[in-house]
Design an enzyme around this catalytic site. Structure first.
Site, PDB file in Angstrom:
ATOM      1  N   ILE A 101      37.030  18.198   4.536  1.00  0.00           N
ATOM      2  CA  ILE A 101      35.467  18.457   4.806  1.00  0.00           C
ATOM      3  C   ILE A 101      34.826  17.732   5.918  1.00  0.00           C
ATOM      4  O   ILE A 101      34.357  18.246   6.730  1.00  0.00           O
ATOM      5  CB  ILE A 101      34.403  18.627   3.401  1.00  0.00           C
ATOM      6  CG1 ILE A 101      35.271  19.201   2.282  1.00  0.00           C
ATOM      7  CG2 ILE A 101      33.094  18.845   3.890  1.00  0.00           C
ATOM      8  CD1 ILE A 101      34.556  18.933   0.964  1.00  0.00           C
TER       9      ILE A 101
ATOM     10  N   SER B 223      28.776  16.572  -5.792  1.00  0.00           N
ATOM     11  CA  SER B 223      29.570  17.505  -6.053  1.00  0.00           C
ATOM     12  C   SER B 223      28.709  18.411  -7.416  1.00  0.00           C
ATOM     13  O   SER B 223      27.848  17.855  -8.197  1.00  0.00           O
ATOM     14  CB  SER B 223      30.883  16.877  -6.703  1.00  0.00           C
ATOM     15  OG  SER B 223      31.737  17.628  -7.499  1.00  0.00           O
TER      16      SER B 223
ATOM     17  N   TYR C 271      35.683  11.379 -12.239  1.00  0.00           N
ATOM     18  CA  TYR C 271      35.519  11.973 -10.993  1.00  0.00           C
ATOM     19  C   TYR C 271      33.958  12.272 -10.777  1.00  0.00           C
ATOM     20  O   TYR C 271      33.213  11.555  -9.945  1.00  0.00           O
ATOM     21  CB  TYR C 271      36.231  12.990 -10.135  1.00  0.00           C
ATOM     22  CG  TYR C 271      35.647  13.584  -9.211  1.00  0.00           C
ATOM     23  CD1 TYR C 271      35.741  12.830  -8.055  1.00  0.00           C
ATOM     24  CD2 TYR C 271      35.391  14.928  -9.194  1.00  0.00           C
ATOM     25  CE1 TYR C 271      35.432  13.609  -6.815  1.00  0.00           C
ATOM     26  CE2 TYR C 271      34.544  15.673  -7.951  1.00  0.00           C
ATOM     27  CZ  TYR C 271      34.714  15.070  -6.846  1.00  0.00           C
ATOM     28  OH  TYR C 271      34.170  15.571  -5.719  1.00  0.00           O
TER      29      TYR C 271
ATOM     30  N   LYS D 114      30.347  10.322  -8.969  1.00  0.00           N
ATOM     31  CA  LYS D 114      29.551  11.111  -8.090  1.00  0.00           C
ATOM     32  C   LYS D 114      28.165  11.098  -8.699  1.00  0.00           C
ATOM     33  O   LYS D 114      26.994  10.756  -7.942  1.00  0.00           O
ATOM     34  CB  LYS D 114      29.853  12.410  -7.718  1.00  0.00           C
ATOM     35  CG  LYS D 114      31.064  12.797  -6.982  1.00  0.00           C
ATOM     36  CD  LYS D 114      31.049  12.356  -5.655  1.00  0.00           C
ATOM     37  CE  LYS D 114      32.085  12.750  -4.915  1.00  0.00           C
ATOM     38  NZ  LYS D 114      32.075  12.281  -3.353  1.00  0.00           N
TER      39      LYS D 114
ATOM     40  N   ASN E 255      45.497  19.500  -5.806  1.00  0.00           N
ATOM     41  CA  ASN E 255      44.780  19.810  -6.956  1.00  0.00           C
ATOM     42  C   ASN E 255      43.633  20.726  -6.939  1.00  0.00           C
ATOM     43  O   ASN E 255      43.169  21.136  -8.057  1.00  0.00           O
ATOM     44  CB  ASN E 255      43.827  18.420  -7.125  1.00  0.00           C
ATOM     45  CG  ASN E 255      44.736  17.135  -7.350  1.00  0.00           C
ATOM     46  OD1 ASN E 255      45.294  16.921  -8.529  1.00  0.00           O
ATOM     47  ND2 ASN E 255      44.901  16.256  -6.271  1.00  0.00           N
TER      48      ASN E 255
END
Length: 343
Positions: A14, A126, A150, A154, A199
């Site tokens: 990104i 996210s 994860y 965030k 992933n």
């Protein structure tokens, strides 16, 4: 006003596409990246695409001395913060690495920003911060609660940034909650290039199509969705990158702290994605249904209308565009950046 932007993690998937959009819009870009899941070659190609220079620094956001040096050498107006580990499955195995990199790294970055008087930050968040959504589509005021380390990393950073803004109103912070970025730049020169076994769904599909892998493992065929496979909101990475430019523009209006969803606003199942890719690429993608992954949810898609109203941003590229661009990138770069021309 200076248009110098520090992009942490700017050599990643990104990040590299966002560098293209920033350079195209007249920004000067400095990239800080430790290359743990990215490639220096991506930056070289960004420069070729844009015919503009990127200042690249290899290093880690947790290196305070390096950050101090960067801020002393440049007059940044804003920071776009991508640097972070991002694999849901891996995060359940090595959670401390995720908290150290994603959370501690952001704290160090913000400390140095404050010391240097730079208060505009775009944070790469996210849709995982919504956890298993209570209703669909997901709005920014939906309940928050991640289902894996994860996502929690965030969410923790979002909460830290909220506290930071509350403590000092000089901070202008955009929390951009991405849904599922796929696709590649239309030039076929930059795209998603995982270091190891992918992933994410699309690079795995395209690696099967190119012959790098035998078949795709579809995690879970018994979800309560139209065909039993997980449903996600997929967004073209170029549309996503453009959202960051709009966010920086918004920060310059002293907007305070605000969260925006960036997604297409519709969901597609894994099997639908396989079918769409096969149609766009004229390739066959063998697959098998396997057990669900820990931390995965059944369905997730965005209400992105707030970004349209407040940022003037809307996802423009279709699912077919995403598939065509993915295949162009993969077929032009069968090994990703691995056998790239050296500069």
């Amino acid at each position: 006003m200076t248009k110098q932007v520090l992009v942490t993690g700017g050599a990643g998937y990104i990040g590299s596409h966002t560098c293209v959009e920033l350079l195209t819009n007249g920004y000067q870009v400095v990239v800080l990246d430790n290359l743990c899941n990215s490639s220096r070659e991506a930056i070289r190609r960004v420069e070729l695409i844009t015919d503009a220079k990127v200042t690249f620094v290899e290093g880690d956001i947790r290196d305070r001395k390096l950050l101090k040096q960067l801020f002393s050498e440049h007059r940044f107006n804003s920071v776009v913060h991508f640097a972070g580990l991002k694999a849901v499955g891996e995060s359940t195995v090595v959670p401390l690495r995720y908290y150290d990199n994603n959370v501690s790294g952001t704290v160090t970055l913000c400390e140095e920003m404050a010391e240097q008087g730079v208060f505009n930050l775009v944070f790469s968040s996210s849709a995982t911060v919504y956890g298993d959504p209570t209703s669909l589509p997901i709005k920014e005021d939906s309940p928050l609660g991640a289902t894996n380390p994860y996502g929690r990393s965030k969410l923790m950073v979002e909460e830290i940034l909220e506290d930071l803004h509350r403590s000092d109103s000089r901070w202008n912070i955009a929390l951009l909650r991405y849904f599922n970025p796929i696709g590649a730049h239309h030039s076929g020169m930059i795209g998603e290039d995982p270091n190891d076994i992918p992933n994410n769904l699309m690079p795995y599909i395209s690696q099967v199509a190119i012959g790098m892998r035998d078949k795709l493992s579809v995690f879970g065929g018994d979800y309560s969705t139209n065909d039993g496979t997980g449903v996600r909101d997929y967004i073209h990475v170029v549309d996503l990158a453009k959202g960051h430019v709009r966010a920086i523009e918004k920060l310059n209006t002293e907007c305070g702290l605000k969260a925006w969803n960036l997604g297409m606003g519709e969901g597609h199942s894994v099997l639908e994605m396989i079918d769409a890719f096969e149609q766009a690429s004229d390739q066959t993608v063998p697959y098998q249904i396997v057990d669900r992954r820990p931390g995965d949810i059944a369905a997730c898609w965005a209400d992105a209308s707030l970004a349209e109203r407040e940022l003037g941003w809307v996802a423009e590229k279709s699912l077919q565009d995403m598939m065509i661009d993915t295949w162009r990138w993969q077929s032009n770069n069968p090994q990703g950046y691995a056998v790239a021309h050296s500069s």
